[in-house]
Design a protein around this motif. Sequence first.
Motif, PDB file in Angstrom:
ATOM      1  N   ALA A 110      54.961 140.395  51.648  1.00  0.00           N
ATOM      2  CA  ALA A 110      55.930 139.823  50.729  1.00  0.00           C
ATOM      3  C   ALA A 110      55.238 139.296  49.486  1.00  0.00           C
TER       4      ALA A 110
ATOM      5  N   TRP B 129      62.340 148.903  49.619  1.00  0.00           N
ATOM      6  CA  TRP B 129      61.591 147.817  50.258  1.00  0.00           C
ATOM      7  C   TRP B 129      60.683 147.121  49.248  1.00  0.00           C
TER       8      TRP B 129
ATOM      9  N   PHE C 253      62.793 144.723  47.279  1.00  0.00           N
ATOM     10  CA  PHE C 253      63.145 143.533  48.057  1.00  0.00           C
ATOM     11  C   PHE C 253      61.940 142.611  48.229  1.00  0.00           C
ATOM     12  N   ALA C 254      60.771 143.180  48.553  1.00  0.00           N
ATOM     13  CA  ALA C 254      59.574 142.364  48.753  1.00  0.00           C
ATOM     14  C   ALA C 254      59.188 141.633  47.474  1.00  0.00           C
TER      15      ALA C 254
ATOM     16  N   CYS D 250      61.580 138.714  47.018  1.00  0.00           N
ATOM     17  CA  CYS D 250      61.189 137.620  47.913  1.00  0.00           C
ATOM     18  C   CYS D 250      59.966 136.886  47.373  1.00  0.00           C
TER      19      CYS D 250
ATOM     20  N   ALA E 209      59.913 137.816  53.524  1.00  0.00           N
ATOM     21  CA  ALA E 209      60.511 139.134  53.729  1.00  0.00           C
ATOM     22  C   ALA E 209      60.572 139.469  55.212  1.00  0.00           C
TER      23      ALA E 209
ATOM     24  N   TYR F  49      70.004 138.223  48.499  1.00  0.00           N
ATOM     25  CA  TYR F  49      69.385 139.354  47.797  1.00  0.00           C
ATOM     26  C   TYR F  49      70.439 140.326  47.275  1.00  0.00           C
TER      27      TYR F  49
ATOM     28  N   LEU G  91      66.589 148.439  54.063  1.00  0.00           N
ATOM     29  CA  LEU G  91      66.084 147.261  54.768  1.00  0.00           C
ATOM     30  C   LEU G  91      66.374 147.361  56.259  1.00  0.00           C
TER      31      LEU G  91
END
Length: 382
Positions: free
Chosen positions: A39, A85, A88-89, A92, A99, A110, A138
């Motif tokens: 993350a 991903w 998203f990471a 975070c 994450a 998110y 995810l």
Amino acid sequence: MSPDAPRSPKFDVHQDGSASRENQPAGIDHVASGTPADARSGLSSPPPAAEPDLPAHLERLADRARDYVAAASSANTRRAYVSDWTHFAAWCRRHGLDALPPDVQTIGLYITACASGTATADRQPNSVATIERRLSALTWTYAQRGTPLDRTDRHIATVLAGIRNTHAAPPRQKEAVLPEDLIAMLETLDRGSLRGLRDRAMLLVGFGGGLRRSEIVGLDCHRDDTEDGRGWIEILDKGLIVMLRGKTGWREVEIGRGSSDATCPVVALQTWLRLARIGHGPLFRRILGDGKDVGPDRLTDRQVARLVKRAALAAGVRGDLTEGEREKRFAGHSLRAGLASSAEVDERYVQKQLGHASAEMTRRYQRRRDRFRINLTKAAGL
């Protein structure tokens, strides 16, 4: 948990759909020391879990199992999941959140950020389709780690339902390449070069079969020629039989001969195979060097999209639009939509050719069908 460790933002979605939150992080640039390595660094995907050592006699089976895992989804899907991903990471990391492991409240925030345009630096909101794809990525990634994400949890499901109700919009369809457009596009290709012959065959076979771009480049000369092939062909007197492997099994597509050799998919394909000296393996391959040699490697589906765009621009298709708009309008799907829109036959035959489970899906591809053939207003007496 230590005072310095990052905490998932506590917000609760109540049964009535209202939301409350507490302990929201104060700064978006704060990264706490307890954040997992992936993350913090924004790695493209979570590191694989440690695998126990296998006996030597099982290693080959393990390798084969990994091959089957890779074959479970397309390369495009895997690329999209890795990209999602990473997105998203990074989000975070900027907010000092974990994450891993999956936290439904973090995921809820998110997808809210994606919908509101605060998840990326360009401040552009994601479409509903993009948000749903990110959520699928995810879910898949967490499942691979053995830590499944519950998408039905109210912190995710209720927020997603609200996003759909607020931001859902009709899909932006690609422009259909109609027969007159295709003929003009073929005229822009060099019949005296291997590349031109290959591109002619790809356009005509893709249009005549209503094929997806991945199906076009996934074809082999014969059954079991390659492990990564998605189908094969059989040339008959009256046309071409294409066997395709899809998500629900195998299907057969018939591509009849054209009214003239200049626009016949079968003639174009036979000419390409003969002059390229291809009798085994992938049908459509890279051209090497100065354009006189054909390599062994299969083309990628992205090259089909580039071909359609390039030929449409060169032929002046939809010349009423700017070049930038035309480039966005055309893609590999334009061939598939073109067949559905222009074939003057009963709709069920088009549905079968495209491999659709429902007539409604086929109608989405038909850009210029007779929409008012059945007039319910007049039928009602008005």
